[in-house]
Write an enzyme that holds these catalytic residues in place. Structure first.
Site, PDB file in Angstrom:
ATOM      1  N   SER A 106       0.826  -1.211   0.000  1.00  0.00           N
ATOM      2  CA  SER A 106       0.000   0.000   0.000  1.00  0.00           C
ATOM      3  C   SER A 106       0.863   1.264   0.000  1.00  0.00           C
ATOM      4  O   SER A 106       1.711   1.412  -0.862  1.00  0.00           O
ATOM      5  CB  SER A 106      -0.961  -0.046   1.174  1.00  0.00           C
ATOM      6  OG  SER A 106      -1.914   0.966   1.047  1.00  0.00           O
ATOM      7  N   ASP A 250      -2.776   6.170  -4.020  1.00  0.00           N
ATOM      8  CA  ASP A 250      -1.612   5.523  -3.390  1.00  0.00           C
ATOM      9  C   ASP A 250      -1.155   4.372  -4.304  1.00  0.00           C
ATOM     10  O   ASP A 250      -1.783   4.096  -5.336  1.00  0.00           O
ATOM     11  CB  ASP A 250      -1.955   5.104  -1.947  1.00  0.00           C
ATOM     12  CG  ASP A 250      -2.900   3.922  -1.871  1.00  0.00           C
ATOM     13  OD1 ASP A 250      -3.686   3.730  -2.822  1.00  0.00           O
ATOM     14  OD2 ASP A 250      -2.861   3.182  -0.872  1.00  0.00           O
ATOM     15  N   ASP A 252      -1.379   1.195  -4.471  1.00  0.00           N
ATOM     16  CA  ASP A 252      -2.272   0.095  -4.864  1.00  0.00           C
ATOM     17  C   ASP A 252      -3.692   0.577  -5.176  1.00  0.00           C
ATOM     18  O   ASP A 252      -4.610  -0.226  -5.376  1.00  0.00           O
ATOM     19  CB  ASP A 252      -2.272  -1.042  -3.834  1.00  0.00           C
ATOM     20  CG  ASP A 252      -2.883  -0.637  -2.518  1.00  0.00           C
ATOM     21  OD1 ASP A 252      -2.667   0.518  -2.101  1.00  0.00           O
ATOM     22  OD2 ASP A 252      -3.578  -1.461  -1.896  1.00  0.00           O
ATOM     23  N   ASP A 254      -6.242   2.070  -3.682  1.00  0.00           N
ATOM     24  CA  ASP A 254      -7.482   1.963  -2.895  1.00  0.00           C
ATOM     25  C   ASP A 254      -7.760   3.256  -2.126  1.00  0.00           C
ATOM     26  O   ASP A 254      -8.789   3.391  -1.488  1.00  0.00           O
ATOM     27  CB  ASP A 254      -7.488   0.733  -1.965  1.00  0.00           C
ATOM     28  CG  ASP A 254      -6.301   0.671  -1.038  1.00  0.00           C
ATOM     29  OD1 ASP A 254      -5.460   1.595  -1.061  1.00  0.00           O
ATOM     30  OD2 ASP A 254      -6.200  -0.315  -0.276  1.00  0.00           O
TER      31      ASP A 254
HETATM   32 MG    MG Z   1      -3.525   1.322  -0.322  1.00  0.00          MG
END
Ligand code: MG
Length: 462
Positions: A106, A250, A252, A254
């Protein structure tokens, strides 16, 4: 040099000693444990697992070890390659797989990586399930299948275009309306997979895209957490380009943070608030976020005559609460939008598409839209304690002292008063207490934070 094994997966730094870092051996052990867990729910059935990864430098290495291990365990693999966290979740649902592994740390810096584990619904394992995986990782009595029964790679196809189409097909996403506004959007994706996916989504929405840090090479151009102090570059580019807004995700994808046309922050906390405002204007139902999220969501929800619920911090807790309360929109204040109409996972693509539809419909500028919402200011702090201090006892003392206020103790201690709220949480991995406050001015939020820091120090005798 760290390896954190928790109920939400395994996270660590690359390189170094086994058991102290996320080394190839640790990756293999944990992948086998996850396979055994999924197998325990599917008696003797041949399993299919989706694997996806963000663009961090170690991604390919970790991916190849996981894929090989899964095949060696007799599991078939659907490898979606470079993919966002929400995209990998959607791939599990779309391919009707038995689970999924997302390779991403992340917003953590480039030396980190992690395995996030999904169930057959493309949702994160819950605490009890995560605990089972940890227990299985301690056992070494696994019998591997023979050569006739090893797994095979079913496909290696990019899933991102499918995910984009699924987002655009949502009823509340009005592609034509967004196209008509011809938005000019600056995207900062810290050189991870968002740099491919977000511009592609925006172009399908008829936007002119200015790409900033959109090479998916894993060389994070700045601290990858989408917080105001890390987003100075995009503010300047928006103004210089005369853009309508900025979109920041960010590594990834999400979490979604938005930037106004004048380079000021829309506010990470307000991504969910604005999207919820739009969804509630079209759909009857409730909302939900975690205890550390802005009160603005509750205010907006109540204006629609609906009810708001708060859950413990952590996506899996928010999702459980959303299901329990029939929430039509929810998520986390840190820019995480969960729209169950598509799936139960934080999804920045869904956030972008719903938000732009709303902005197009309102026919106003970002700064004007932001003024619709109650202004709250947050202060996020932490206090470092010594390992000898009993953090639970400190929190219990605070809870007792403020028993006359509205106190929630499902996750640390949250005290809700009219002028402010404060949420105190201990870390599971370090001797620290996080102190999040929110009030109607920055001064007040900072003042409340200082007051509680002083009080904790006094209780600890520091
Ligand atoms: Mg993330």
């Amino acid at each position: 040099m760290t390896l954190i094994k928790s109920i939400s997966g395994i996270r660590g730094t690359i390189g170094g000693e086994v058991g102290e870092n996320l080394t190839p051996i640790d990756i293999v052990k944990f992948t086998i444990a996850y396979t055994r867990f999924i197998a325990s729910k599917n008696d003797a059935k041949r399993l299919r697992i989706v694997v996806g990864r963000d663009a961090r430098i170690s991604g390919e290495m970790v991916n190849d070890i996981i894929e090989g291990t899964l095949l060696g365990c007799g599991v078939d693999v659907i490898n979606v390659g470079l993919c966002t966290t929400p995209g990998t979740e959607m791939a599990v649902i779309t391919h009707k797989a038995d689970g999924g592994i997302i390779i991403t740390a992340s917003h953590n810096p480039k030396q980190w990586n992690a395995l996030k584990l999904l169930n057959e619904k493309g949702e994160f394992l819950n605490a009890a399930e995560g605990k089972q995986v940890l227990e299985l990782a301690e056992q070494e009595d696994f019998l591997f299948p023979d050569v006739e029964n090893i797994g095979k790679v079913i496909s290696r196809e990019d899933f991102n275009p499918t995910h984009i189409d699924q987002v655009l097909a949502l009823n509340l996403v009005d592609v034509e309306k967004v196209k008509a506004r011809k938005f000019k959007v600056v995207v900062d994706a810290v050189n991870s997979i968002g740099g491919v996916v977000i511009p592609a989504l925006l172009r399908k929405l008829g936007c002119e895209v200015v790409e900033l840090n959109c090479e998916p090479n894993g060389l994070f151009a700045h601290n990858p957490e989408p917080l105001p102090q890390n987003l100075t570059e995009i503010s300047e580019v928006i103004v210089k380009e005369g853009a309508d807004l900025g979109v920041v995700v960010d590594p990834d994808v999400d979490r979604l943070a938005l930037v106004n046309e004048d380079g000021t922050m829309f506010g990470e906390e307000y991504t969910l608030v604005a999207v919820a405002d739009y969804v509630l204007s079209r759909t009857k139902g409730n909302t939900c976020s975690n205890l550390s999220s802005s009160r603005a969501l509750c205010d907006v929800t109540m204006a629609y005559g609906a009810s708001y619920a708060a859950s413990a911090v952590g996506e899996v807790n928010v999702v459980a609460k959303m299901k329990e309360t029939g929430a039509v929109i929810g998520g986390e204040g840190n820019g995480g939008v969960i729209y169950p109409e598509l799936h139960y996972g934080r999804d920045a693509l869904v956030g972008v598409a719903l938000f732009l539809t709303y902005l197009a419909e309102m026919g106003c500028k970002m700064t004007e839209l932001r003024l619709r919402y109650p202004a709250y200011f947050a202060s996020k702090n932490k206090i470092e304690l010594t390992p000898a201090i009993d953090v639970d006892k400190v929190l219990a003392t605070i809870k007792e002292r403020y028993a006359h206020e509205r106190v929630t103790d499902i996750d640390g201690v949250k005290i809700d008063t009219l002028p402010y709220w404060v949420h105190l949480r201990k870390s599971n991995t370090e001797p620290i207490i996080r102190i999040y406050t929110e009030a109607k001015s920055q001064e007040k939020a900072d003042e409340v934070a200082e007051k509680f820091i002083a009080e904790i120090k006094e209780i600890c005798g520091l």
